[in-house]
Design an enzyme around this catalytic site. Structure first.
Site, PDB file in Angstrom:
ATOM      1  N   ASP A  59       0.853  -1.182   0.000  1.00  0.00           N
ATOM      2  CA  ASP A  59       0.000   0.000   0.000  1.00  0.00           C
ATOM      3  C   ASP A  59       0.893   1.236   0.000  1.00  0.00           C
ATOM      4  O   ASP A  59       1.646   1.451   0.941  1.00  0.00           O
ATOM      5  CB  ASP A  59      -0.874  -0.059   1.261  1.00  0.00           C
ATOM      6  CG  ASP A  59      -1.807   1.119   1.350  1.00  0.00           C
ATOM      7  OD1 ASP A  59      -2.306   1.521   0.294  1.00  0.00           O
ATOM      8  OD2 ASP A  59      -2.020   1.641   2.444  1.00  0.00           O
ATOM      9  N   THR A  92      -3.166   4.683  -3.896  1.00  0.00           N
ATOM     10  CA  THR A  92      -2.154   5.520  -3.239  1.00  0.00           C
ATOM     11  C   THR A  92      -0.811   5.408  -3.944  1.00  0.00           C
ATOM     12  O   THR A  92      -0.027   6.347  -3.905  1.00  0.00           O
ATOM     13  CB  THR A  92      -1.985   5.092  -1.775  1.00  0.00           C
ATOM     14  OG1 THR A  92      -1.935   3.673  -1.731  1.00  0.00           O
ATOM     15  CG2 THR A  92      -3.140   5.571  -0.958  1.00  0.00           C
ATOM     16  N   THR A  93      -0.573   4.253  -4.590  1.00  0.00           N
ATOM     17  CA  THR A  93       0.695   4.130  -5.319  1.00  0.00           C
ATOM     18  C   THR A  93       0.626   4.909  -6.622  1.00  0.00           C
ATOM     19  O   THR A  93       1.545   5.642  -6.974  1.00  0.00           O
ATOM     20  CB  THR A  93       1.000   2.650  -5.617  1.00  0.00           C
ATOM     21  OG1 THR A  93       0.662   1.888  -4.472  1.00  0.00           O
ATOM     22  CG2 THR A  93       2.449   2.448  -5.915  1.00  0.00           C
ATOM     23  N   ASP A 394      -8.613  -1.074   2.019  1.00  0.00           N
ATOM     24  CA  ASP A 394      -8.623  -0.536   0.660  1.00  0.00           C
ATOM     25  C   ASP A 394      -9.879  -0.955  -0.087  1.00  0.00           C
ATOM     26  O   ASP A 394     -10.511  -0.150  -0.767  1.00  0.00           O
ATOM     27  CB  ASP A 394      -7.384  -1.026  -0.112  1.00  0.00           C
ATOM     28  CG  ASP A 394      -6.208  -0.096   0.086  1.00  0.00           C
ATOM     29  OD1 ASP A 394      -6.301   0.740   1.002  1.00  0.00           O
ATOM     30  OD2 ASP A 394      -5.222  -0.196  -0.647  1.00  0.00           O
TER      31      ASP A 394
END
Length: 526
Positions: A59, A92-93, A394
């Site tokens: 994450d 988020t990446t 997530d």
């Protein structure tokens, strides 16, 4: 160049240029660090904390949060992934990777002598246009379409360690969100209403969604109290069942035994009267909040409660009180005089069950259950468990995005390529430097398919070129199928993601780039 266009070329002092370059370089380094963990074939990072704690995660937000970043501009990327975590929860990446690519383009533009302000303004226009394009290719989704929601959750889980269990975790996440969702106010979805209890032991296959409630604490049975209670009346108390203490340190000097006995007798009577009041209200299961000042419940009190056949669960955390009262439909009781039958919650069964090597208290058959859900996660070791917890979070966030903005996009980097292509076309209608900057923005978005194919071990240049060709031919849902290693229609491959994830990633990344561009000096203060 003719002399009248003096304002186009802008000479900067060396210092400002250096600061900008270092900022961009630092931010790019951070982006490259997480770049390899993008997508289903992305690698995981192992974060070793100085205290010897090890975290394995995919994450982006978690990786960056745990990294020790000292450069101020690089810290902004950490904040960026945090805010993406708050807004969308997933992606988020990607947001960091997009930001890094945009910064790289900025550097090229700056070297050509484009003024930072022009780049910044053009980028914000491009981002706004990109969101329009995304909305034009989005597919509306219906909340009753459980399959579509599960597909979105599957896509979110595909890049995680627990991807092989997505057939179990995705429906669990979807059902949990649908259970918590209030149909009257769908966008007021609070993920704190979903309690995730993680227990080591067993495998992830043993995870389940509990119809009712689970406590991580054991039932207090040192005094031989009951550990199973049918037709339970549950009281959630915030007072202590123990002899009262004074606020200040004090000593009482007792000179003879009669007085000693009197003190003990007093203590017994005090506790007895409390237990009697509790029993009188018809309560037979006590949940006792953790207490800081004195013991929440003494051995003597446990003994009397066991005699009165009252089951006790102690050390309930402070922040769980709200969730418990919401779930059980009971009210927290702050003082013993308030023990009234109408403040208790009712449940068919409260029992202690063995989970792995620990025990948990499980409440089932709650009479008037509030809108909450409880998930019991299992895992073979602590790291897997923590990662499963994050992955489930997530997936929950993805479904929350879909609830608040009900549109789906194809996955597999197809929206990014589509936006890149349409922006490049739109840039031809603009004049001057703007067209140039928007073009750069469009090219930067190709980092997503490039990185995806690179991480999957495909030939990135072939794949991206082929993707462009298909999108130009009007196949706007073509994307990279990582499992097969070729390009397919992503909707048929069931790879979908919420619109909110991609659109917020683009806007947040652009905002971050604009911030970094506007900085021309770093002033340290003492």
């Amino acid at each position: 160049m003719p002399p009248k266009q003096k304002n186009e070329l802008y000479k900067e002092s060396a210092r400002k240029k250096d600061v900008r370059t270092t900022n961009i370089e630092a931010a790019k380094a951070v982006a490259d660090a997480v770049r390899t963990s993008l997508g289903p074939r992305g690698m995981d990072k192992m974060v070793a904390a100085p205290n010897g704690e090890v975290i394995i995660t995919n994450d982006g937000a978690t990786i960056l949060q745990k990294m020790t970043v000292t450069q101020p501009a690089a810290k902004m990327l950490v904040e960026l992934s945090k805010s993406q975590d708050v807004v969308a929860g997933d992606g988020t990446t990607s947001v960091v990777v997009i930001c890094g690519a945009l910064l790289k383009k900025c550097q090229e533009l700056l070297e050509k002598g484009v003024h930072p302000t022009i780049i910044s303004d053009s980028f914000s226009k491009a981002a706004a246009k990109a969101c329009e394009i995304l909305e034009s290719i989005a597919i509306p989704v219906d909340m009753d379409d459980r399959e579509a929601l599960i597909r979105a959750a599957n896509t979110s889980l595909s890049s995680k360690v627990v991807s092989q269990y997505s057939s179990l975790l995705s429906p669990m996440a979807v059902d949990a969100v649908l259970r918590v969702m209030d149909p009257a106010r769908p966008n007021m979805l609070d993920l704190r209403d979903i309690k995730i209890v993680a227990k080591v032991g067993g495998t992830i296959d043993d995870s389940e969604m509990v119809d009712g409630m689970v406590f991580d604490q054991k039932a207090a049975k040192s005094a031989g109290g009951p550990t199973r209670m049918e037709d339970a009346k549950i009281g959630l108390i915030q007072f202590q069942i123990s002899p009262p203490k004074t606020d200040i340190e004090n000593n009482v000097i007792v000179s003879d035994y009669n007085q000693m006995d009197r003190v003990y007798k007093e203590e017994r009577n005090y506790i007895l009267s409390v237990v009697k009041k509790v029993k009188a209200s018809g309560c037979n299961v006590l949940l006792i909040q953790k207490s800081i000042l004195r013991d929440a419940v003494t051995d003597l009190a446990l003994h009397y409660l066991a005699k009165a056949k009252i089951m006790v669960v102690r050390d309930i955390e402070r922040d769980e009180i709200e969730l418990i009262s919401k779930t059980l439909g009971c009210l927290p009781i702050a003082h013993v005089d308030h023990m009234k039958p109408e403040k208790l919650g009712a449940a068919a069964l409260v029992e202690e069950v063995e989970v792995g090597k620990g025990r948990v208290v499980k409440i089932t058959g709650i009479a008037n259950k509030g809108r909450t859900a409880t998930v019991l996660l299992r895992g073979s070791n602590k790291m897997v468990l923590e990662e499963a917890d994050r992955s489930l979070h997530d997936a929950l966030c993805v479904i929350r995005c879909l609830v608040s903005k009900r549109f789906l996009l194809a996955g597999g980097s197809s929206p990014e390529v589509e936006v890149s292509m349409q922006l490049a076309q739109w840039s031809k209608t603009l004049q001057g430097m703007e067209s140039f900057c928007v073009r750069a923005f469009a090219e930067a978005l190709e980092v997503v398919p490039y990185t995806l194919s690179e991480n999957a071990g495909l030939n990135p240049i072939n794949i991206v070129t082929e993707l462009r060709r298909l999108h130009a031919a009007g196949e706007k849902y073509a994307g990279i199928n990582v499992k097969k290693g070729n390009i397919t229609n992503m909707l048929e491959g069931n790879v979908v993601q919420p619109l909110l994830v991609t659109s917020s990633a683009l806007t947040l990344a652009t905002e971050c780039v604009r911030m970094i561009l506007k900085i021309d000096d770093i002033v340290p203060t003492r």
